[in-house]
Scaffold this motif. Structure first.
Motif, short mmCIF file in Angstrom:
data_model
loop_
_atom_site.label_atom_id
_atom_site.label_comp_id
_atom_site.label_asym_id
_atom_site.label_seq_id
_atom_site.Cartn_x
_atom_site.Cartn_y
_atom_site.Cartn_z
N GLU A 1 0.69 -0.96 -0.05
CA GLU A 1 0.00 -0.05 -0.03
C GLU A 1 1.00 1.15 -0.01
OE1 GLU A 1 -0.36 -2.78 2.03
OE2 GLU A 1 -2.44 -3.24 1.36
N VAL A 2 2.03 1.29 0.80
CA VAL A 2 2.58 2.46 0.94
C VAL A 2 3.56 2.62 -0.52
CG1 VAL A 2 4.89 3.33 2.16
CG2 VAL A 2 2.82 2.39 3.52
N ALA A 3 3.94 1.29 -1.11
CA ALA A 3 4.88 1.38 -2.02
C ALA A 3 3.95 2.11 -3.23
CB ALA A 3 5.23 -0.09 -2.49
N LEU A 4 2.67 1.88 -3.48
CA LEU A 4 1.77 2.31 -4.48
C LEU A 4 1.67 3.75 -4.21
CD1 LEU A 4 -0.01 1.96 -6.74
CD2 LEU A 4 -2.06 1.19 -5.41
N LEU A 5 1.42 4.12 -2.81
CA LEU A 5 1.41 5.56 -2.68
C LEU A 5 2.42 6.49 -3.28
CD1 LEU A 5 -0.15 5.59 0.93
CD2 LEU A 5 -1.33 6.47 -1.06
N ARG A 6 3.82 5.64 -3.00
CA ARG A 6 5.08 6.63 -3.53
C ARG A 6 4.99 6.59 -4.74
NH1 ARG A 6 9.45 6.83 0.22
NH2 ARG A 6 10.42 7.95 -1.79
N LEU A 7 4.62 5.54 -5.36
CA LEU A 7 4.49 5.49 -6.98
C LEU A 7 3.52 6.55 -7.45
CD1 LEU A 7 4.60 1.63 -7.95
CD2 LEU A 7 6.07 3.33 -8.75
N ARG A 8 2.35 6.73 -6.84
CA ARG A 8 1.49 7.77 -7.11
C ARG A 8 1.90 9.31 -7.07
NH1 ARG A 8 -3.68 4.28 -5.26
NH2 ARG A 8 -4.71 3.86 -7.20
N ALA A 9 2.54 9.32 -5.80
CA ALA A 9 3.15 10.62 -5.62
C ALA A 9 3.93 11.14 -6.56
CB ALA A 9 3.55 10.55 -4.17
N ALA B 1 3.92 14.17 -8.88
CA ALA B 1 4.54 15.29 -9.05
C ALA B 1 5.27 15.76 -10.38
CB ALA B 1 5.77 15.28 -7.92
N ASP B 2 5.39 14.60 -11.10
CA ASP B 2 5.98 14.73 -12.56
C ASP B 2 4.93 14.85 -13.63
OD1 ASP B 2 8.41 14.18 -11.32
OD2 ASP B 2 9.11 12.81 -12.69
N GLU B 3 3.58 14.95 -13.28
CA GLU B 3 2.41 14.96 -14.21
C GLU B 3 2.54 13.97 -15.20
OE1 GLU B 3 2.54 19.17 -15.41
OE2 GLU B 3 1.94 19.71 -13.60
N ARG B 4 2.60 12.67 -14.66
CA ARG B 4 2.88 11.51 -15.63
C ARG B 4 1.68 10.45 -15.25
NH1 ARG B 4 8.42 8.83 -15.66
NH2 ARG B 4 7.61 7.94 -17.52
N ALA B 5 1.40 9.71 -16.30
CA ALA B 5 0.57 8.72 -15.81
C ALA B 5 1.17 7.39 -14.86
CB ALA B 5 -0.06 7.88 -17.19
N LEU B 6 0.53 6.78 -14.03
CA LEU B 6 0.90 5.89 -13.06
C LEU B 6 1.81 4.84 -13.93
CD1 LEU B 6 1.80 5.00 -10.51
CD2 LEU B 6 -0.64 4.23 -10.24
N GLY B 7 0.96 4.52 -15.22
CA GLY B 7 1.45 3.50 -15.71
C GLY B 7 2.91 3.51 -16.38
N ASP B 8 3.15 4.95 -16.68
CA ASP B 8 4.56 5.35 -17.43
C ASP B 8 5.72 5.22 -16.35
OD1 ASP B 8 3.28 5.60 -19.63
OD2 ASP B 8 2.98 7.86 -19.54
N VAL B 9 5.30 5.64 -15.27
CA VAL B 9 6.23 5.64 -14.26
C VAL B 9 6.38 4.08 -13.73
CG1 VAL B 9 6.67 6.27 -11.65
CG2 VAL B 9 5.59 7.72 -13.09
N ALA B 10 5.58 3.29 -13.91
CA ALA B 10 5.67 1.96 -13.32
C ALA B 10 6.41 1.16 -14.33
CB ALA B 10 4.40 1.22 -13.44
#
Length: 241
Positions: free
Chosen positions: A195-203, A207-216
């Motif tokens: 849960e915390v890991a997903l929150l870090r990914l979302r944050a 912050a970078d104004e990117r889709a979560l899938g792209d960061v992942a």
């Protein structure tokens, strides 16, 4: 809507998106299920493309009527987003307006404490859903819940469905497989819960104004890693992620 419900019983839910939009008189619909061991929302179908983009927006930000409906188990009605308090979904509201989504109603799929997904209905504030449309959407969500529970074993574990009802997403065919994998990788890197890991990914995505899938995908490809809380995400070449 009676025709849509009959078709669900006869041939399952795949391909029902367009018919559901027509039956509900909606601007769009999306069906999202909770899949995988980490129970992340996984889109099963959306129509039109705007619905898919709104679902991705809610997933990236982790807020909105869909996440609220999943958390509370109760329908969330916001047929005119302009009338919603800005502090309710502070990140979502301006982004939804920019996307062109003006109204949303979400109906959870589940029985009792079991949550299996959510039905998202996009609305036109100039033509808000009436009592019949609300009743139809509630009936559709109930039928989809039954199809999910009857068509598989335990939907919380993403098992292969045993019947013709609903094709529960499998790990090998998840649209958001990279997010599932990246969440696990960040969990290990930071020694935190999923849960915390997903929150870090979302944050980081926000912050970078990117889709979560792209960061992942960057995390999975090892172009980005989360070393510790102090340094935050870094790229392998030494630059900040």
């Amino acid at each position: 809507m009676a025709e849509v419900l009959r078709s669900l019983r006869l041939s399952g839910v795949n391909g029902a998106a367009r018919a559901s939009v027509w039956a509900l008189g909606a601007e769009g619909v999306a069906l999202t299920l909770l899949a995988g061991v980490d129970r992340l929302p996984e889109p099963l179908w959306c129509h039109p493309e705007l619905s898919a983009r709104f679902e991705e927006l809610q997933f990236t930000l982790g807020e909105g009527p869909g996440p609220d409906a999943l958390r509370t188990g109760a329908p969330v009605q916001a047929p005119d987003l302009a009338r919603v308090r800005t502090d309710r979904w502070p990140a979502l509201l301006p982004a939804a307006r920019e996307l062109g989504v003006l109204g949303v109603c979400c109906f959870p799929l589940g029985i009792g404490a079991i949550r299996v997904g959510v039905l998202t209905v996009l609305c036109d504030p100039d033509r808000p859903p009436g009592e019949q449309q609300y009743a139809d959407a509630t009936a559709l969500a109930a039928a989809l819940t039954v199809a999910c529970l009857d068509g598989g074993q335990d939907p919380r574990r993403g098992e292969e469905p045993a019947g013709p009802g609903m094709d529960v997403p499998q790990a090998s065919s998840l649209h958001r497989a990279a997010v599932h994998q990246a969440t696990g990788m960040v969990s290990v890197q930071l020694n935190v819960s999923m849960e915390v890991a997903l929150l870090r990914l979302r944050a980081h995505a926000y912050a970078d104004e990117r889709a979560l899938g792209d960061v992942a995908r960057d995390v999975v490809a090892r172009r980005l890693r989360f070393d510790d809380d102090e340094n935050g995400p870094i790229s392998p070449d030494g630059g900040k992620g």
